[in-house]
Enzyme design. Structure first.
Site, PDB file in Angstrom:
ATOM      1  N   CYS A   2       0.859  -1.397   0.027  1.00 48.28           N
ATOM      2  CA  CYS A   2      -0.165  -0.091   0.065  1.00 48.28           C
ATOM      3  C   CYS A   2       1.006   1.265   0.119  1.00 48.28           C
ATOM      4  CB  CYS A   2      -0.924   0.117   1.149  1.00 48.28           C
ATOM      5  SG  CYS A   2      -1.712  -1.487   1.557  1.00 48.28           S
ATOM      6  N   ARG A  27       4.791   0.259  -6.408  1.00 50.94           N
ATOM      7  CA  ARG A  27       4.638  -0.709  -5.092  1.00 50.94           C
ATOM      8  C   ARG A  27       3.651  -1.864  -5.224  1.00 50.94           C
ATOM      9  NH1 ARG A  27       7.146   2.039  -0.715  1.00 50.94           N
ATOM     10  NH2 ARG A  27       5.672   0.745   0.591  1.00 50.94           N
ATOM     11  N   TRP A  76      -3.223  -2.601  -1.354  1.00 49.15           N
ATOM     12  CA  TRP A  76      -3.124  -4.016  -1.627  1.00 49.15           C
ATOM     13  C   TRP A  76      -3.755  -4.859  -0.773  1.00 49.15           C
ATOM     14  CZ3 TRP A  76       0.101  -6.435  -5.396  1.00 49.15           C
ATOM     15  CH2 TRP A  76       0.460  -7.480  -4.978  1.00 49.15           C
ATOM     16  N   ASN A 102      -1.342   1.690   6.351  1.00 52.26           N
ATOM     17  CA  ASN A 102      -0.442   0.585   5.574  1.00 52.26           C
ATOM     18  C   ASN A 102      -0.279  -0.331   6.639  1.00 52.26           C
ATOM     19  OD1 ASN A 102      -0.502   2.042   3.098  1.00 52.26           O
ATOM     20  ND2 ASN A 102       1.589   2.515   3.261  1.00 52.26           N
ATOM     21  N   GLY A 103      -0.184  -1.653   6.509  1.00 50.57           N
ATOM     22  CA  GLY A 103       0.078  -2.816   7.421  1.00 50.57           C
ATOM     23  C   GLY A 103      -0.860  -3.594   7.840  1.00 50.57           C
ATOM     24  N   GLU A 493      19.424 -15.689  -9.055  1.00 58.53           N
ATOM     25  CA  GLU A 493      18.949 -14.329  -9.546  1.00 58.53           C
ATOM     26  C   GLU A 493      18.536 -14.306 -10.837  1.00 58.53           C
ATOM     27  OE1 GLU A 493      18.104 -12.172  -7.842  1.00 58.53           O
ATOM     28  OE2 GLU A 493      18.102 -10.293  -8.906  1.00 58.53           O
ATOM     29  N   LYS A 497      14.652 -13.451 -11.880  1.00 57.86           N
ATOM     30  CA  LYS A 497      14.281 -12.254 -12.942  1.00 57.86           C
ATOM     31  C   LYS A 497      13.305 -12.835 -13.939  1.00 57.86           C
ATOM     32  CE  LYS A 497      15.190  -9.376 -11.076  1.00 57.86           C
ATOM     33  NZ  LYS A 497      15.617  -9.486  -9.981  1.00 57.86           N
ATOM     34  N   GLU A 500       9.702 -13.933 -12.187  1.00 58.25           N
ATOM     35  CA  GLU A 500       8.915 -12.808 -11.708  1.00 58.25           C
ATOM     36  C   GLU A 500       8.356 -11.729 -12.634  1.00 58.25           C
ATOM     37  OE1 GLU A 500      10.863 -10.176  -8.921  1.00 58.25           O
ATOM     38  OE2 GLU A 500      12.696 -10.217 -10.069  1.00 58.25           O
ATOM     39  N   HIS A 516      20.251 -35.409  -9.549  1.00 63.58           N
ATOM     40  CA  HIS A 516      19.425 -36.086  -8.272  1.00 63.58           C
ATOM     41  C   HIS A 516      17.717 -35.862  -8.402  1.00 63.58           C
ATOM     42  CE1 HIS A 516      23.172 -37.003  -6.351  1.00 63.58           C
ATOM     43  NE2 HIS A 516      23.609 -35.883  -6.773  1.00 63.58           N
ATOM     44  N   LYS A 615       6.576  -4.019  -4.286  1.00 64.22           N
ATOM     45  CA  LYS A 615       7.904  -3.498  -4.546  1.00 64.22           C
ATOM     46  C   LYS A 615       8.475  -3.748  -3.041  1.00 64.22           C
ATOM     47  CE  LYS A 615      11.936  -1.795  -5.860  1.00 64.22           C
ATOM     48  NZ  LYS A 615      12.871  -2.955  -6.350  1.00 64.22           N
TER      49      LYS A 615
END
Ligand code: F6R
Length: 620
Positions: A2, A27, A76, A102-103, A493, A497, A500, A516, A615
């Site tokens: 948010c 975000r 969000w 927010n939270g 990484e 990338k 996502e 394996h 974000k």
């Protein structure tokens, strides 16, 4: 997650709120709203589900909503689906109190029940509406002022929050409170601002206050005051933000992510140069790492028994790579932990352990919790952070700031690259201090490190080759990244990338692990990307590539210039300039960032705001 923006001053608030919220769009959010008031009038609340554009259209870009004091929010969804009634701002039953949050309020159900028993009703499923009514309840029941009513609420709720509140009886005033969620106050010439992140107000002011945890504030057009939980005034000093407004604009690039990929030479150079002693522009200068700048002494390093690197997502990947770097250069045991696991696992650590927390935002809930737990156990903590004034930066014992500047795209690129540099610098500095490296070796390595920005630039100049390759694989279903040692860290990484932003399933495997189990997934045409920058491991990984090729895989090989024989094995080879192998990640990650980016673009996806992602992950 948010976003919050607030303004009180001489100008019309709504356009400022909408513009500020647009700067926080990166975000991630699913609905938005504003509450604006003129003098003593009740706030006008306008909300919309979906993109901010819908809210802007509804309000004629804010021009249709009058008033010079207001708060805005991008939501969000956590409690209750994305909808207009669940969107913020929320108002108390008789509209005395209006707030954005927010939270998460963890005990909101208990609070709702208490309020229901006292005659309150609810129109949304949110935890925020419960908190807004609780403030109202205390405000009226105990005839308290706004600060005391908010303080009493803060004592009663559990969870994390950044709150901005307006009271009907207090026109021209915005009250704030925060615990474990970011909220800043900006001092402007034509009024004052609040925001959950700097880019939202950078256009108006660079003079910013960072209220501490469990602090409250009262903001009017010309005053900014802070209070502790007892309701006593607290003095805070403002910080001048160095980022300029253009740093949060796309600057001619189609996406923030591409802009940020191209900012890497600058970001990496700034970070290296900030921690050097000696003249970096003189070829024969004796260079050393300035550990004193972060307050680390030889004495503290001498007693160190272990290093524990903690982070989430890409920050964790920086740790994986640097486990190899630290162990090789400093000869000290290093473990790498996912913050979300570390915080609940009761790890057994030597009291002489240094915990290195890596975080771009400095607000990631799990990383912040890991930092606090480490401190509770009496361990020394060092944060590698990009955002000055963030919770992690403020609470760690030592801070190495990275100089990436504001990172807007959800997928990290430049912050990740500067975190790598931060770790290399620490590893080199620690090694010299503990006697596992000589001063002349340190200087040589640092001179080599200074060549990394130009080498990244060279890779970027050849990006069209990656673009061409990406077009071929835009429809891939699965991609595997394999490598050993530092190359495994690079794979982690590269794979993140890819998945996502392009939504292609991908996995990173330590190349020796393929046999394996995972090798059974290789079919005709499956793309396998081998990363081979470490000379000692080159032949081993090459053999793994041959194994998957014989099962039908299509191979991309990523290695350093000079290893031309790779072309005998792979279908598509990418070479990065030679460098000291400890630093290979800094170069090899660039083509992988470009690959993820170009595949996402060719699929027409929202590169900067991938679905379901935010974000800064300030909740668990
Ligand atoms: C991936 C990405 C995330 C972050 C992670 C930690 O591209 O950006 O995996 O690295 O959420 O965030 P910070 O570094 O802000 O703690």
């Amino acid at each position: 997650m948010c976003g919050i923006v607030g303004y009180v001053g001489v100008n019309q608030a709504a356009p400022i709120l909408l513009e500020g919220l647009s700067k926080l769009e990166y975000r991630g959010y699913d609905s938005a709203g504003i509450a604006v008031r003129e003098g003593k009038e009740d706030p006008v609340v306008v909300k919309a589900k979906g993109r901010l554009r819908v809210l802007a259209d509804k309000t004629d870009n804010g021009k249709a909503v009058h008033g010079t004091c207001g708060i805005g929010h991008t939501r969000w969804a956590t409690h209750g689906a994305p909808s207009e009634s669940n969107a913020h701002p929320h108002v108390s039953n008789d509209r005395s109190v209006t707030a954005v949050h927010n939270g998460i309020f963890e005990n909101y159900q208990e609070i709702r029940d208490k309020l229901l028993r006292n005659g309150y009703t609810f129109y949304s499923q949110t935890d925020t509406e419960a908190a807004v009514n609780l403030i109202d309840y205390y405000y009226k029941k105990y005839k308290m002022g706004p600060i005391d009513a908010i303080a009493k609420t803060m004592v009663r709720v559990r969870g994390s929050y950044a709150l901005a509140v307006m009271f009907r009886d207090y026109p021209g005033e915005i009250y704030i409170a925060r615990k474990d969620a970011p909220l800043i106050v900006g001092a402007g010439t034509d009024g004052n601002y609040i925001a959950s992140d700097v880019p939202a107000i950078l256009q108006h002011t660079r003079t910013v206050y960072y209220p501490d945890n469990l602090m409250m504030g009262r903001i009017t057009a010309d005053t900014i005051e802070f209070y502790d939980l007892n309701g006593d005034l607290v003095k805070l000093d403002p910080v001048e933000i160095q980022w300029d407004a253009s740093a949060a604009e796309k600057g001619g690039y189609e996406h923030f992510m591409m802009k940020e990929i191209h900012e890497q030479p600058r970001a990496v150079a700034d970070t290296i140069r900030s921690y050097l002693k000696g003249d970096p522009d003189k070829e024969d200068a004796l260079l050393s790492v300035d550990l004193g700048k972060i307050g680390i002494t030889d004495e503290m390093l001498k007693g160190l028994k272990e290093i524990c690197i903690v982070g989430c997502g890409s920050a964790y990947h920086v740790g994986v790579t640097n486990q190899y770097v630290f162990e090789d250069l400093v000869k000290i045991p290093v473990r790498v932990e996912l913050a979300s696991e570390y915080r609940y696992r009761k790890p057994v650590l030597d009291p002489e352990t240094l915990v290195i927390i890596i975080s771009q935002s400095g607000e990631t809930a799990d990383s912040l919790a890991a930092l606090r737990i480490s401190k509770e156990h009496g361990l020394k903590t060092l944060a590698i952070v990009n955002v000055v004034g963030s919770s992690i930066a403020r609470e760690a014992d030592y801070v190495l700031q990275t100089y990436a500047g504001p990172e807007i795209a959800v997928a990290t690129t430049k912050a990740y690259s500067t975190q790598l540099i931060g770790c290399y610098l620490l590893a080199i500095g620690f090694a010299v201090s503990r006697g596992t490296m000589q001063a002349h070796e340190e200087s040589e390595l640092l001179h080599e490190l200074l060549t990394i920005p130009a080498k990244i630039q060279k890779i970027l100049e050849d990006k069209e080759r990656i673009q061409w390759f990406a077009a071929k694989f835009a429809n891939a279903h699965d991609v595997f990244f394999i490598g050993r040692g530092i190359d495994y860290g690079i794979c982690l990484e590269g794979s993140l990338k890819m998945k996502e932003i392009s939504y292609i399933h991908s996995e990173a495997y330590a190349a020796g692990e393929l046999k394996h189990g995972t090798i059974s997934l290789i079919e005709d045409g499956t793309l396998v990307i081998g990363v081979l920058t470490q000379s000692e491991l080159y032949e081993k990984t090459l053999s793994n590539l041959v194994e998957v090729k014989s099962r039908g895989a299509y191979l991309m090989g990523l290695t350093m210039s000079g290893n031309f024989d790779i072309e005998d094995t792979v279908n598509f080879a990418v070479f990065v300039p030679k460098t000291d192998e400890h630093f290979a990640n800094s170069l090899a990650v660039i083509p992988l960032q470009l690959l993820g980016y170009y595949i996402a673009v060719s699929k027409g996806l929202d590169v900067d705001k991938p679905r379901n992602l935010a974000k800064s992950v300030t909740v668990e």
